[in-house]
Design a protein around this motif. Structure first.
Motif, PDB file in Angstrom:
ATOM      1  N   SER A  61       0.887  -1.012  -0.034  1.00  0.00           N
ATOM      2  CA  SER A  61       0.010   0.129  -0.051  1.00  0.00           C
ATOM      3  C   SER A  61       0.716   1.345   0.181  1.00  0.00           C
ATOM      4  O   SER A  61       2.177   1.263   0.162  1.00  0.00           O
ATOM      5  N   ILE A  74      -4.029   3.486   0.724  1.00  0.00           N
ATOM      6  CA  ILE A  74      -4.548   2.675  -0.384  1.00  0.00           C
ATOM      7  C   ILE A  74      -3.613   1.401  -0.547  1.00  0.00           C
ATOM      8  O   ILE A  74      -2.714   1.432  -0.960  1.00  0.00           O
ATOM      9  N   ALA A  75      -4.468   0.286  -0.397  1.00  0.00           N
ATOM     10  CA  ALA A  75      -3.770  -0.931  -0.807  1.00  0.00           C
ATOM     11  C   ALA A  75      -3.652  -1.166  -2.372  1.00  0.00           C
ATOM     12  O   ALA A  75      -4.698  -0.725  -3.069  1.00  0.00           O
ATOM     13  N   GLY A  77      -4.665  -2.591  -5.650  1.00  0.00           N
ATOM     14  CA  GLY A  77      -5.761  -3.188  -6.189  1.00  0.00           C
ATOM     15  C   GLY A  77      -6.927  -2.705  -5.631  1.00  0.00           C
ATOM     16  O   GLY A  77      -8.181  -2.797  -6.301  1.00  0.00           O
ATOM     17  N   ARG A  78      -6.767  -1.538  -4.796  1.00  0.00           N
ATOM     18  CA  ARG A  78      -7.950  -0.814  -4.385  1.00  0.00           C
ATOM     19  C   ARG A  78      -8.132   0.601  -4.499  1.00  0.00           C
ATOM     20  O   ARG A  78      -7.196   1.161  -5.175  1.00  0.00           O
ATOM     21  N   SER A  79      -9.283   0.920  -4.585  1.00  0.00           N
ATOM     22  CA  SER A  79      -9.663   2.503  -5.148  1.00  0.00           C
ATOM     23  C   SER A  79     -10.219   3.291  -3.763  1.00  0.00           C
ATOM     24  O   SER A  79     -11.023   2.859  -3.261  1.00  0.00           O
ATOM     25  N   GLU A  80      -9.674   4.410  -3.634  1.00  0.00           N
ATOM     26  CA  GLU A  80     -10.310   5.254  -2.533  1.00  0.00           C
ATOM     27  C   GLU A  80     -10.309   6.726  -3.043  1.00  0.00           C
ATOM     28  O   GLU A  80      -9.627   7.154  -3.519  1.00  0.00           O
ATOM     29  N   ARG A  86     -10.501  10.230  -7.040  1.00  0.00           N
ATOM     30  CA  ARG A  86     -10.491   8.893  -6.897  1.00  0.00           C
ATOM     31  C   ARG A  86      -8.928   8.232  -7.418  1.00  0.00           C
ATOM     32  O   ARG A  86      -8.655   8.417  -8.591  1.00  0.00           O
ATOM     33  N   ARG A  88      -6.547   4.885  -7.541  1.00  0.00           N
ATOM     34  CA  ARG A  88      -6.406   3.134  -7.596  1.00  0.00           C
ATOM     35  C   ARG A  88      -5.147   2.962  -7.702  1.00  0.00           C
ATOM     36  O   ARG A  88      -4.415   3.259  -8.704  1.00  0.00           O
ATOM     37  N   TYR A  99      -0.307   4.139 -10.029  1.00  0.00           N
ATOM     38  CA  TYR A  99      -1.611   4.342  -9.865  1.00  0.00           C
ATOM     39  C   TYR A  99      -2.410   5.201 -10.941  1.00  0.00           C
ATOM     40  O   TYR A  99      -1.846   5.808 -11.851  1.00  0.00           O
TER      41      TYR A  99
END
Length: 102
Positions: A61, A74-75, A77-80, A86, A88, A99
């Motif tokens: 992350s 943010i890890a 594969g994750r989106s925040e 936004r 990812r 990213y």
């Protein structure tokens, strides 16, 4: 006394990396989304309409701040959502983070 060339080269490389900090290696933007590859932490980067800063990098992350917002971890594969963006995270390899931001 002379130093072997490789020892001097290693010392110079270490000094260069310490001074440069975070660098945008590449980014492309299309249709309001940007794909970014960056190395290191600590420097605010202008990516399209955002000022993005990566403050910490972990194996799985990274911590992002957008337009001076509080950091969001943010890890891969994750989106925040970070402020109005936004993000990812697509991959992390050592100090290199890839990213997408929109």
């Amino acid at each position: 006394m002379t130093r072997p060339f490789h020892a001097v080269a290693v010392l110079m490389l270490g000094a260069t990396l310490a001074l440069t900090g975070c660098q945008v290696n590449s980014h492309t933007c299309r249709g309001g989304e940007c794909h970014v590859t960056t190395t290191g932490t600590g420097k605010t980067q202008s990516i399209d309409q955002w000022d993005v800063k990566i403050t910490e990098i972990y194996a799985d992350s990274a911590v992002f701040s957008v337009d001076r917002s509080p950091g969001v971890r943010i890890a891969v594969g994750r989106s925040e959502r970070v402020r109005d963006a936004r993000i990812r995270v697509t991959s992390i390899e050592g100090e290199t983070v890839k990213y997408d931001i929109k």
